[in-house]
Enzyme design. Sequence first.
Site, PDB file in Angstrom:
ATOM      1  N   ASP A   1      46.253  33.677  42.234  1.00 30.83           N
ATOM      2  CA  ASP A   1      45.789  34.547  43.316  1.00 30.83           C
ATOM      3  C   ASP A   1      46.771  34.338  44.464  1.00 30.83           C
ATOM      4  O   ASP A   1      46.774  33.293  45.111  1.00 30.83           O
ATOM      5  CB  ASP A   1      44.352  34.162  43.708  1.00 30.83           C
ATOM      6  CG  ASP A   1      43.778  35.098  44.761  1.00 30.83           C
ATOM      7  OD1 ASP A   1      44.564  35.655  45.555  1.00 30.83           O
ATOM      8  OD2 ASP A   1      42.541  35.250  44.802  1.00 30.83           O
TER       9      ASP A   1
ATOM     10  N   LYS B   1      43.838  42.762  51.873  1.00 34.08           N
ATOM     11  CA  LYS B   1      44.232  41.881  52.977  1.00 34.08           C
ATOM     12  C   LYS B   1      45.540  42.373  53.618  1.00 34.08           C
ATOM     13  O   LYS B   1      45.544  43.419  54.234  1.00 34.08           O
ATOM     14  CB  LYS B   1      44.327  40.442  52.470  1.00 34.08           C
ATOM     15  CG  LYS B   1      43.052  39.967  51.733  1.00 34.08           C
ATOM     16  CD  LYS B   1      41.899  39.770  52.677  1.00 34.08           C
ATOM     17  CE  LYS B   1      40.548  39.612  51.995  1.00 34.08           C
ATOM     18  NZ  LYS B   1      40.428  38.607  50.967  1.00 34.08           N
TER      19      LYS B   1
ATOM     20  N   TYR C   1      38.941  31.187  45.647  1.00 34.85           N
ATOM     21  CA  TYR C   1      38.078  32.108  46.400  1.00 34.85           C
ATOM     22  C   TYR C   1      36.680  32.062  45.760  1.00 34.85           C
ATOM     23  O   TYR C   1      36.557  32.196  44.538  1.00 34.85           O
ATOM     24  CB  TYR C   1      38.721  33.487  46.268  1.00 34.85           C
ATOM     25  CG  TYR C   1      37.996  34.662  46.856  1.00 34.85           C
ATOM     26  CD1 TYR C   1      37.797  34.778  48.229  1.00 34.85           C
ATOM     27  CD2 TYR C   1      37.536  35.693  46.030  1.00 34.85           C
ATOM     28  CE1 TYR C   1      37.167  35.894  48.747  1.00 34.85           C
ATOM     29  CE2 TYR C   1      36.907  36.807  46.557  1.00 34.85           C
ATOM     30  CZ  TYR C   1      36.728  36.894  47.921  1.00 34.85           C
ATOM     31  OH  TYR C   1      36.099  37.989  48.433  1.00 34.85           O
TER      32      TYR C   1
ATOM     33  N   ARG D   1      41.402  58.342  35.787  1.00 37.09           N
ATOM     34  CA  ARG D   1      41.073  56.912  35.871  1.00 37.09           C
ATOM     35  C   ARG D   1      42.209  56.025  35.367  1.00 37.09           C
ATOM     36  O   ARG D   1      42.327  54.872  35.751  1.00 37.09           O
ATOM     37  CB  ARG D   1      39.786  56.633  35.072  1.00 37.09           C
ATOM     38  CG  ARG D   1      39.462  55.178  34.847  1.00 37.09           C
ATOM     39  CD  ARG D   1      37.973  54.937  34.640  1.00 37.09           C
ATOM     40  NE  ARG D   1      37.374  55.858  33.684  1.00 37.09           N
ATOM     41  CZ  ARG D   1      37.444  55.728  32.346  1.00 37.09           C
ATOM     42  NH1 ARG D   1      38.084  54.726  31.810  1.00 37.09           N
ATOM     43  NH2 ARG D   1      36.855  56.604  31.568  1.00 37.09           N
TER      44      ARG D   1
HETATM   45  C1  LIG Z   1      39.503  38.653  49.827  1.00 36.00           C
HETATM   46  C2  LIG Z   1      40.032  37.888  48.702  1.00 36.00           C
HETATM   47  C3  LIG Z   1      39.806  38.305  47.391  1.00 36.00           C
HETATM   48  C4  LIG Z   1      38.924  39.487  47.056  1.00 36.00           C
HETATM   49  O1  LIG Z   1      39.418  40.677  47.539  1.00 36.00           O
HETATM   50  P1  LIG Z   1      38.446  41.971  47.688  1.00 36.00           P
HETATM   51  O2  LIG Z   1      39.413  43.078  47.829  1.00 36.00           O
HETATM   52  O3  LIG Z   1      37.605  41.702  48.884  1.00 36.00           O
HETATM   53  O4  LIG Z   1      37.633  42.050  46.428  1.00 36.00           O
HETATM   54  C5  LIG Z   1      40.373  37.576  46.378  1.00 36.00           C
HETATM   55  N1  LIG Z   1      41.108  36.481  46.625  1.00 36.00           N
HETATM   56  C6  LIG Z   1      41.343  36.047  47.865  1.00 36.00           C
HETATM   57  C7  LIG Z   1      42.170  34.835  48.072  1.00 36.00           C
HETATM   58  C8  LIG Z   1      40.805  36.726  48.939  1.00 36.00           C
HETATM   59  O5  LIG Z   1      41.012  36.266  50.178  1.00 36.00           O
END
Ligand SMILES: *Cc1c(COP(=O)(O)O)cnc(C)c1O
Length: 388
Positions: free
Chosen positions: A179, A204, A107, A54
């Site tokens: 982010d 993404k 988000y 982990r």
């Molecule tokens: C999709 C997304 C997240 C979350 O990602 P996950 O892998 O789905 O938890 C966080 N921030 C932004 C800007 C996103 O588009």
Amino acid sequence: MKKQTHLLHAGRNAKENFGIVNPPVYHASTVTFPTVEAMNKAGENPTEGIYYGRMATPTSHAFEEAVAALEGADKAIAVQSGLAAITGAILAFVKNGDHILVTDSAYFPTKKFCNTVLKGFGVETTYFNPTIGSNIEKLIQPNTKVIFTESPGSLTFEVQDIPAITKVAKDHKIITMIDNTWAAGYFFNAFDHGCDISIQAATKYIGGHSDVMLGTIALGDDLYKKVKTYVYGLGYCAAPDDCYLAQRGIRTLPARLKIHEENGMKLASWLKEQPEVKRVLHPAFEDCPGHDIFKRDFTGACGLFSIVLQDHYSEKAVASMLDGMELFPMGYSWGGYESLMIPFNPKGARNASSWEDQGPCLRLHAGQENVEDLINDLDKGFERLNKG
Ligand SMILES: *Cc1c(COP(=O)(O)O)cnc(C)c1O
């Protein structure tokens, strides 16, 4: 070495691996130690070595090395999702009685985490208008520990003045996080602009094929041990196969982003000329708040942007457009090779800024399809929209 070159080599170790180009996938829970002494030694500094499944595997380390190269950071930490990267990074710096500042354009699940989990722990959140810049100083309290930014913002794409915000934060010894998912850590260098921590949903563009859940926390050596120890304590860890796939994603990230950028720009330019469209919310276009900051701080754009339709379109008309799309299925997430489109309404999700537009909004992800095919599909969609 230029970044494009670096990204092809970071986190590989062909010499130690029979000359094979990609590092292997290690599936591991137990890591065995030959002696009590070796076991105790590993336990003294568990965040550095291979200690327990982990904590890390050579596979997660290899991926994290490549992410650090991508973001221009000393180190990176891989966790099981983008949201876990956000929650883990924030939790590492707050305790009961603290206060954080979060952009209103974050988000939505990030805001939900603040409004429920953090609130329950006695950590207060104040949302700020994404266009606030250095005026953020007025919102700082003696107990403010973190400023959380996201630029451009989710759904509405306001570009934030990150250098202005991080300068204020440094004066007050507050940790700044961004982010950085939209820019994929590639079109915006968070650390050159003063951020302490850059977070991505590797789900993404890094994953890039809509088949991986993964998050990354990029940061300096000074913060690494604190955050790594914290997220390990929370039980967060990234799956080895996902790390492997995402690392392959990094090799082709610049090439893929080029196509997403080009298709996104072409779609946005076409949409801007259509009578059905009131505004295009794409940071590279003047309609988008913070467009000048985008030109100053970013080196390019990904394929994700939104449009605001004219006021008079009904929900039913929008549904008729969306239901019939051939190349733009509806789905959350984005950053894969394929195009997507979802309807959204920014009104309900605002705390510190108002949303004046009345028309329905659509978020588009420009995939790697031929752009003429995409435009034809949108054109037919607008015919359905106009028929109501
Ligand atoms: C999709 C997304 C997240 C979350 O990602 P996950 O892998 O789905 O938890 C966080 N921030 C932004 C800007 C996103 O588009």
